[in-house]
Design a protein around this motif. Structure first.
Motif, PDB file in Angstrom:
ATOM      1  N   GLN A 155      20.505  76.736 -54.965  1.00 15.71           N
ATOM      2  CA  GLN A 155      20.199  76.524 -56.378  1.00 15.71           C
ATOM      3  C   GLN A 155      18.993  77.332 -56.846  1.00 15.71           C
ATOM      4  O   GLN A 155      18.965  77.832 -57.981  1.00 15.71           O
ATOM      5  CB  GLN A 155      19.953  75.035 -56.638  1.00 15.71           C
ATOM      6  CG  GLN A 155      19.608  74.681 -58.072  1.00 15.71           C
ATOM      7  CD  GLN A 155      20.715  75.007 -59.056  1.00 15.71           C
ATOM      8  OE1 GLN A 155      21.888  75.007 -58.694  1.00 15.71           O
ATOM      9  NE2 GLN A 155      20.348  75.299 -60.298  1.00 15.71           N
ATOM     10  N   LEU A 156      17.992  77.503 -55.983  1.00 16.22           N
ATOM     11  CA  LEU A 156      16.787  78.217 -56.402  1.00 16.22           C
ATOM     12  C   LEU A 156      16.995  79.723 -56.459  1.00 16.22           C
ATOM     13  O   LEU A 156      16.246  80.430 -57.139  1.00 16.22           O
ATOM     14  CB  LEU A 156      15.616  77.845 -55.500  1.00 16.22           C
ATOM     15  CG  LEU A 156      15.210  76.369 -55.601  1.00 16.22           C
ATOM     16  CD1 LEU A 156      14.009  76.066 -54.717  1.00 16.22           C
ATOM     17  CD2 LEU A 156      14.918  75.964 -57.037  1.00 16.22           C
ATOM     18  N   ASP A 157      18.025  80.238 -55.758  1.00  9.25           N
ATOM     19  CA  ASP A 157      18.439  81.622 -55.965  1.00  9.25           C
ATOM     20  C   ASP A 157      18.934  81.797 -57.396  1.00  9.25           C
ATOM     21  O   ASP A 157      18.605  82.778 -58.070  1.00  9.25           O
ATOM     22  CB  ASP A 157      19.569  82.004 -54.997  1.00  9.25           C
ATOM     23  CG  ASP A 157      19.084  82.859 -53.835  1.00  9.25           C
ATOM     24  OD1 ASP A 157      18.101  83.608 -54.020  1.00  9.25           O
ATOM     25  OD2 ASP A 157      19.676  82.789 -52.755  1.00  9.25           O
ATOM     26  N   LYS A 158      19.728  80.854 -57.846  1.00 12.37           N
ATOM     27  CA  LYS A 158      20.273  80.907 -59.207  1.00 12.37           C
ATOM     28  C   LYS A 158      19.156  80.810 -60.243  1.00 12.37           C
ATOM     29  O   LYS A 158      19.252  81.390 -61.332  1.00 12.37           O
ATOM     30  CB  LYS A 158      21.276  79.776 -59.415  1.00 12.37           C
ATOM     31  CG  LYS A 158      22.494  79.856 -58.488  1.00 12.37           C
ATOM     32  CD  LYS A 158      23.365  78.620 -58.611  1.00 12.37           C
ATOM     33  CE  LYS A 158      24.503  78.661 -57.601  1.00 12.37           C
ATOM     34  NZ  LYS A 158      25.333  77.419 -57.636  1.00 12.37           N
ATOM     35  N   ARG A 159      18.117  80.080 -59.901  1.00 15.76           N
ATOM     36  CA  ARG A 159      16.969  79.929 -60.815  1.00 15.76           C
ATOM     37  C   ARG A 159      16.009  81.113 -60.728  1.00 15.76           C
ATOM     38  O   ARG A 159      15.064  81.210 -61.497  1.00 15.76           O
ATOM     39  CB  ARG A 159      16.221  78.637 -60.476  1.00 15.76           C
ATOM     40  CG  ARG A 159      16.914  77.395 -60.929  1.00 15.76           C
ATOM     41  CD  ARG A 159      16.595  77.073 -62.392  1.00 15.76           C
ATOM     42  NE  ARG A 159      15.234  76.538 -62.492  1.00 15.76           N
ATOM     43  CZ  ARG A 159      14.262  77.079 -63.220  1.00 15.76           C
ATOM     44  NH1 ARG A 159      14.472  78.177 -63.907  1.00 15.76           N
ATOM     45  NH2 ARG A 159      13.066  76.515 -63.261  1.00 15.76           N
ATOM     46  N   ARG A 160      16.234  82.010 -59.772  1.00 19.51           N
ATOM     47  CA  ARG A 160      15.380  83.188 -59.573  1.00 19.51           C
ATOM     48  C   ARG A 160      13.925  82.786 -59.323  1.00 19.51           C
ATOM     49  O   ARG A 160      12.978  83.389 -59.828  1.00 19.51           O
ATOM     50  CB  ARG A 160      15.510  84.146 -60.760  1.00 19.51           C
ATOM     51  CG  ARG A 160      16.922  84.715 -60.884  1.00 19.51           C
ATOM     52  CD  ARG A 160      17.139  85.484 -62.165  1.00 19.51           C
ATOM     53  NE  ARG A 160      16.386  86.721 -62.228  1.00 19.51           N
ATOM     54  CZ  ARG A 160      16.716  87.855 -61.619  1.00 19.51           C
ATOM     55  NH1 ARG A 160      17.790  87.903 -60.841  1.00 19.51           N
ATOM     56  NH2 ARG A 160      15.993  88.945 -61.761  1.00 19.51           N
ATOM     57  N   ILE A 161      13.787  81.720 -58.538  1.00 19.61           N
ATOM     58  CA  ILE A 161      12.479  81.263 -58.084  1.00 19.61           C
ATOM     59  C   ILE A 161      12.348  81.619 -56.607  1.00 19.61           C
ATOM     60  O   ILE A 161      13.228  81.302 -55.811  1.00 19.61           O
ATOM     61  CB  ILE A 161      12.331  79.738 -58.242  1.00 19.61           C
ATOM     62  CG1 ILE A 161      12.445  79.330 -59.714  1.00 19.61           C
ATOM     63  CG2 ILE A 161      10.998  79.251 -57.667  1.00 19.61           C
ATOM     64  CD1 ILE A 161      12.482  77.829 -59.928  1.00 19.61           C
ATOM     65  N   TYR A 162      11.270  82.279 -56.238  1.00 21.37           N
ATOM     66  CA  TYR A 162      11.044  82.661 -54.843  1.00 21.37           C
ATOM     67  C   TYR A 162       9.627  82.266 -54.440  1.00 21.37           C
ATOM     68  O   TYR A 162       8.882  81.700 -55.232  1.00 21.37           O
ATOM     69  CB  TYR A 162      11.300  84.166 -54.665  1.00 21.37           C
ATOM     70  CG  TYR A 162      12.712  84.524 -55.043  1.00 21.37           C
ATOM     71  CD1 TYR A 162      13.753  84.403 -54.126  1.00 21.37           C
ATOM     72  CD2 TYR A 162      13.018  84.924 -56.345  1.00 21.37           C
ATOM     73  CE1 TYR A 162      15.068  84.692 -54.483  1.00 21.37           C
ATOM     74  CE2 TYR A 162      14.328  85.209 -56.707  1.00 21.37           C
ATOM     75  CZ  TYR A 162      15.340  85.088 -55.779  1.00 21.37           C
ATOM     76  OH  TYR A 162      16.640  85.357 -56.141  1.00 21.37           O
ATOM     77  N   GLY A 163       9.262  82.547 -53.210  1.00 19.61           N
ATOM     78  CA  GLY A 163       7.924  82.174 -52.781  1.00 19.61           C
ATOM     79  C   GLY A 163       7.729  82.271 -51.293  1.00 19.61           C
ATOM     80  O   GLY A 163       8.559  82.845 -50.579  1.00 19.61           O
ATOM     81  N   SER A 164       6.637  81.690 -50.823  1.00 20.02           N
ATOM     82  CA  SER A 164       6.259  81.755 -49.416  1.00 20.02           C
ATOM     83  C   SER A 164       5.798  80.389 -48.927  1.00 20.02           C
ATOM     84  O   SER A 164       5.253  79.596 -49.695  1.00 20.02           O
ATOM     85  CB  SER A 164       5.107  82.756 -49.224  1.00 20.02           C
ATOM     86  OG  SER A 164       5.460  84.031 -49.681  1.00 20.02           O
ATOM     87  N   LEU A 165       6.013  80.165 -47.637  1.00 19.96           N
ATOM     88  CA  LEU A 165       5.557  78.944 -46.988  1.00 19.96           C
ATOM     89  C   LEU A 165       4.312  79.216 -46.161  1.00 19.96           C
ATOM     90  O   LEU A 165       4.071  80.342 -45.722  1.00 19.96           O
ATOM     91  CB  LEU A 165       6.646  78.395 -46.062  1.00 19.96           C
ATOM     92  CG  LEU A 165       7.951  77.926 -46.692  1.00 19.96           C
ATOM     93  CD1 LEU A 165       8.928  77.502 -45.600  1.00 19.96           C
ATOM     94  CD2 LEU A 165       7.717  76.786 -47.671  1.00 19.96           C
TER      95      LEU A 165
END
Length: 207
Positions: A155-165
């Motif tokens: 779902q977060l691919d579809k929202r174009r939200i990315y990040g790092s842990l």
């Protein structure tokens, strides 16, 4: 091929800070006068540095970021610089007009920014799986692409939200050494769950 190019761009944006720890320390400075009462998503509506200045005035500053692995630098715009609520704006035109927004990035510890879902710095790995509606993979820690997330068509691919842990504490215990280095790890793995990794950076791409 198109998907590979897009992924490379995302990794470049996410890994754009040459020393994340220094920036996190800088952003630990709180600014109590800043009231964040709207979602991070709303900043995607600003398509130029000029428009940002019209709304936020002196809280906007020109700066520069660095690509990973010594691949050069780029000009950017910072909103609320040197505070926990600092936001980096990256532009397609970053030489003359500073417009055509590519992405925004947040990485300040204890930031007030949240996406409309409620994702923020410090959101843990279990919550991220729930938001993504499936497990995901991420790169190992402590290198140029440290902790960078791949949502695996969630779902977060579809929202174009990315990040790092990252590890939530100051010093990661030796028992988690297998989380370090240039390799991918499943969010559902026992070691990732035990380490209780959290989101340390959010990147949102302009649609």
């Amino acid at each position: 091929m198109k998907k590979i190019i897009q992924l490379s761009l995302i990794l470049f944006i996410i890994g754009s800070c040459s020393d994340k720890s220094d920036k996190n320390n800088k952003n630990a400075v709180a600014n109590s006068k800043i009231k964040i009462d709207f979602p991070l998503d709303s900043l995607l509506s600003f398509d130029s540095e000029k428009k940002l200045k019209e709304v936020f005035g002196t809280d906007v500053r020109r700066s520069k970021g660095y690509y990973p692995e010594g691949m050069g630098e780029y000009a950017n715009t910072l909103l609320f610089p040197n505070t926990k609520n600092e936001v980096e704006f990256v532009w397609e035109d970053d030489t003359l007009n500073f417009n055509k927004l590519v992405s925004i990035r947040v990485f300040g510890k204890n930031t007030d920014w949240k996406t409309k879902e409620g994702i923020t710095i410090g959101t843990d790995i279990d919550q991220l799986e729930a938001f993504n509606k499936k497990p995901f993979t991420f790169y190992g820690l402590e290198w140029d692409y440290s902790g960078d997330i791949q949502w695996n068509d969630g779902q977060l691919d579809k929202r174009r939200i990315y990040g790092s842990l990252d590890y939530p504490g100051d010093i990661m215990p030796r028992e988690f050494d297998s989380l370090i280095g240039d390799h991918t790890i499943e969010s559902s793995s026992k070691i990732a769950k035990k380490a209780k990794l959290v989101l340390s950076e959010i990147v949102m791409l302009k649609d």
